[in-house]
Design an enzyme around this catalytic site. Structure first.
Site, PDB file in Angstrom:
ATOM      1  N   HIS A 220       8.710  26.570  41.810  1.00  0.00           N
ATOM      2  CA  HIS A 220       8.015  27.451  40.867  1.00  0.00           C
ATOM      3  C   HIS A 220       7.907  26.825  39.481  1.00  0.00           C
ATOM      4  O   HIS A 220       7.431  27.467  38.536  1.00  0.00           O
ATOM      5  CB  HIS A 220       8.769  28.789  40.794  1.00  0.00           C
ATOM      6  CG  HIS A 220       7.963  29.916  40.261  1.00  0.00           C
ATOM      7  ND1 HIS A 220       8.307  30.625  39.127  1.00  0.00           N
ATOM      8  CD2 HIS A 220       6.803  30.471  40.699  1.00  0.00           C
ATOM      9  CE1 HIS A 220       7.411  31.570  38.895  1.00  0.00           C
ATOM     10  NE2 HIS A 220       6.495  31.494  39.830  1.00  0.00           N
ATOM     11  N   LYS A 222       6.703  24.505  36.282  1.00  0.00           N
ATOM     12  CA  LYS A 222       5.429  24.075  35.716  1.00  0.00           C
ATOM     13  C   LYS A 222       5.751  23.033  34.642  1.00  0.00           C
ATOM     14  O   LYS A 222       6.155  23.357  33.529  1.00  0.00           O
ATOM     15  CB  LYS A 222       4.674  25.250  35.075  1.00  0.00           C
ATOM     16  CG  LYS A 222       4.372  26.400  36.068  1.00  0.00           C
ATOM     17  CD  LYS A 222       5.350  27.521  35.892  1.00  0.00           C
ATOM     18  CE  LYS A 222       4.944  28.808  36.571  1.00  0.00           C
ATOM     19  NZ  LYS A 222       4.848  28.767  38.009  1.00  0.00           N
ATOM     20  N   ASP A 227       2.417  10.230  29.044  1.00  0.00           N
ATOM     21  CA  ASP A 227       2.871   9.026  28.345  1.00  0.00           C
ATOM     22  C   ASP A 227       4.340   9.105  27.941  1.00  0.00           C
ATOM     23  O   ASP A 227       4.787   8.349  27.057  1.00  0.00           O
ATOM     24  CB  ASP A 227       2.008   8.758  27.104  1.00  0.00           C
ATOM     25  CG  ASP A 227       0.594   8.327  27.469  1.00  0.00           C
ATOM     26  OD1 ASP A 227       0.406   7.835  28.592  1.00  0.00           O
ATOM     27  OD2 ASP A 227      -0.313   8.506  26.637  1.00  0.00           O
ATOM     28  N   HIS A 401       1.850  37.747  32.729  1.00  0.00           N
ATOM     29  CA  HIS A 401       2.558  36.778  33.563  1.00  0.00           C
ATOM     30  C   HIS A 401       3.597  35.987  32.766  1.00  0.00           C
ATOM     31  O   HIS A 401       4.282  35.127  33.309  1.00  0.00           O
ATOM     32  CB  HIS A 401       1.536  35.818  34.191  1.00  0.00           C
ATOM     33  CG  HIS A 401       2.073  34.961  35.280  1.00  0.00           C
ATOM     34  ND1 HIS A 401       2.257  33.602  35.136  1.00  0.00           N
ATOM     35  CD2 HIS A 401       2.469  35.256  36.545  1.00  0.00           C
ATOM     36  CE1 HIS A 401       2.731  33.093  36.267  1.00  0.00           C
ATOM     37  NE2 HIS A 401       2.875  34.069  37.134  1.00  0.00           N
ATOM     38  N   LYS A 403       6.914  34.759  30.857  1.00  0.00           N
ATOM     39  CA  LYS A 403       8.354  34.877  31.103  1.00  0.00           C
ATOM     40  C   LYS A 403       9.062  34.443  29.811  1.00  0.00           C
ATOM     41  O   LYS A 403       9.401  33.271  29.628  1.00  0.00           O
ATOM     42  CB  LYS A 403       8.801  33.982  32.253  1.00  0.00           C
ATOM     43  CG  LYS A 403       8.012  34.173  33.567  1.00  0.00           C
ATOM     44  CD  LYS A 403       6.892  33.183  33.657  1.00  0.00           C
ATOM     45  CE  LYS A 403       6.290  33.067  35.049  1.00  0.00           C
ATOM     46  NZ  LYS A 403       5.987  34.237  35.765  1.00  0.00           N
ATOM     47  N   ASP A 408      17.163  38.275  18.457  1.00  0.00           N
ATOM     48  CA  ASP A 408      17.446  38.217  17.019  1.00  0.00           C
ATOM     49  C   ASP A 408      16.427  37.313  16.316  1.00  0.00           C
ATOM     50  O   ASP A 408      15.239  37.400  16.587  1.00  0.00           O
ATOM     51  CB  ASP A 408      18.889  37.789  16.776  1.00  0.00           C
ATOM     52  CG  ASP A 408      19.886  38.849  17.268  1.00  0.00           C
ATOM     53  OD1 ASP A 408      19.453  39.998  17.503  1.00  0.00           O
ATOM     54  OD2 ASP A 408      21.067  38.532  17.434  1.00  0.00           O
TER      55      ASP A 408
END
Length: 483
Positions: A220, A222, A227, A401, A403, A408
């Site tokens: 899952h 990403k 470079d 979508h 996350k 604080d």
């Protein structure tokens, strides 16, 4: 006839118990599987064969310690040569709350503090993909891409074609994708890239395929590294729906980071380890300096962060532990965004303690489902948390979508891990935990803007639901540990 039915039920029950208890797992998942196997005799066992068996640790990764150790040594040398105070001095200068989180990840994830980073936040799919495509076009030496979803649609083809052109120019291109998350995308889709000299592989495709009945453990993550100097991490995948082109979802609200600085080394190292675990016939040299160039002072900033991974290859649940620690550290606010709200008992307790201690705890979830059972379970947990004074918002402007977590004034998290059992235990995930007031303020501002497009839920709103809706939520909750 009655005796036959009784015998079948007895045999099925015994087989269900033996099947589930033969592998160690937490009690919630154990009872969820027993319920499923007992109430769906044949279909339940078929589902368990594909999605219920635990990950065979001994067969997981061929690289493990040696490659990781070699990269750690190289990264330490490169970071030590960088400008400014040492990592130890930067860590000591952090607030006490941040230092405790840094220590946690150093111990359970062997994740050093990455200093001197420049971070940009993207919440618009159009802006993110424009920046990603521009960065890919400007690549000079290497492109490493890892996505749960890489669809063979208009956007997917556009990015693939950019990669093909870069491979023809001599850029070293590698693409890693999850076969289930990228359903419909076959090896043929990446044939032009391979013909141009690039590389593409599905995650762990030679170890966990249909024959091995291992569909439950997904990549899952990403990650994009260009470079060895610019990295991307967050919630967006590659596909038209992430640009809001699918009527089912409409506007797509997500959060992604562009990073330059020493944190890119750690994104790179995780990609290399995942690649070598998957493409065993095309391993990458993990200490090749092309992948770990000297730090470019022009690209650096002031943000301190840690790149944290978790997955079924470890029992430590590192990202979940990070989430819980963030909640524990909150004194004023703890704002969470997640498409799936299916927390386990430990995270529920942490949220309740924070809320009852006077912390402003807010959780934002979508107003629409993309997976029906998961969404009904999300609604169930939302209704329970509202009773403890936690503010739950349903985002109305399309599909949420993102996350993210904002705590604080100086602590935040952005990544791929949802607030659910699957991300905690079953998926391979990656999150950036950030120790920076500016980035935290930016995420908080985006959150407040999203609240203007959301509806605050109340106990009364859940009580007004139909009995049938309430039943579906409770039923989905029983299967929460295996969704």
């Amino acid at each position: 006839m009655d005796n036959i039915i009784t015998t079948v039920i007895l045999i099925n029950s015994v087989l269900a118990i033996l099947t589930v208890f033969r592998e160690p797992r937490d009690i919630a998942a154990t009872w969820a599987w027993i319920l499923l196997l007992m109430f769906i005799p044949v279909g339940g066992f078929i589902l368990y064969s594909f999605a219920g068996r635990k990950l065979p640790q001994r067969r997981l990764f061929a690289y493990q310690d040696q490659d990781a150790s070699e990269m750690d040594g190289l990264i330490q040398q490169l970071v030590g040569k960088g400008p400014g105070p040492s990592v130890e001095k930067r860590a000591d200068a952090l607030p006490r709350s941040a230092r405790s989180l840094v220590t946690l990840f150093q111990r359970i994830n062997q994740t050093p503090l990455a200093t001197n980073n420049n971070v940009s936040v993207y919440t618009s799919g159009q802006r993110f993909f424009d920046e990603l495509k521009e960065t890919l076009r400007n690549a000079k030496e290497t492109i490493n891409i890892e996505f749960y979803t890489f669809y063979a649609d208009e956007l997917g083809c556009e990015i693939r074609d950019i990669l093909v052109e870069k491979a023809k120019e001599g850029v070293d291109v590698h693409v890693l994708y999850d076969s289930l998350g990228s359903v419909g995308t076959t090896g043929r889709f990446f044939k032009p890239l391979r013909e141009a000299g690039g590389h593409a592989s599905s995650f762990l495709h030679r170890r966990f395929n249909l024959i091995n009945f291992q569909l439950n453990f997904r990549d899952h993550r990403k990650i994009v590294v260009v470079d060895g100097r610019i990295g991307f991490v967050g919630g967006f995948n590659i596909g038209d729906q992430y640009l809001g082109r699918k009527k089912k979802f409409g506007h797509w609200r997500d959060t992604h980071l562009k990073v330059s600085g020493s944190a890119v080394y750690y994104l790179q190292s995780h990609f290399l380890l995942d690649w070598n675990a998957s493409a065993v016939k095309e391993p990458m040299n993990v200490t090749r300096r092309l992948y770990f160039p000297d730090l470019d002072e022009r690209l650096q900033g002031d943000t301190d962060m840690q790149i944290v991974t978790s997955g079924p290859d470890s029992d430590d649940e590192q990202i979940k532990m990070g989430y819980i620690r963030l909640i524990q550290l909150a004194k004023k606010r703890c704002w969470i965004q997640t498409p799936y709200l299916i927390p386990d008992d430990s995270t529920i307790d942490a949220l309740r303690i924070a809320a009852n201690s006077g912390v402003d705890v807010r959780i934002m979830v979508p107003c629409m489902p993309d997976h029906m059972f998961v969404y009904r379970a999300t609604q169930y947990f939302a209704s329970q948390l509202v009773k403890d004074g936690i503010k739950v918002y349903y985002y109305q402007n399309g599909f949420l979508h993102a996350k993210t977590m904002v705590v604080d004034d100086q602590l935040a998290s952005v990544g791929s891990a949802n607030f659910d059992f699957r991300s905690f235990k079953l998926n391979f995930e990656v999150n950036a935990f950030l120790y920076d007031q500016k980035v935290t303020e930016t995420l908080a501002e985006r959150y407040e803007h999203d609240i203007q497009q959301s509806v605050l839920q109340s106990e009364e709103s859940f009580q007004k639901q139909s009995r049938w809706m309430t039943f579906r939520q409770y039923a989905s909750r029983l299967l929460a540990p295996i969704l």
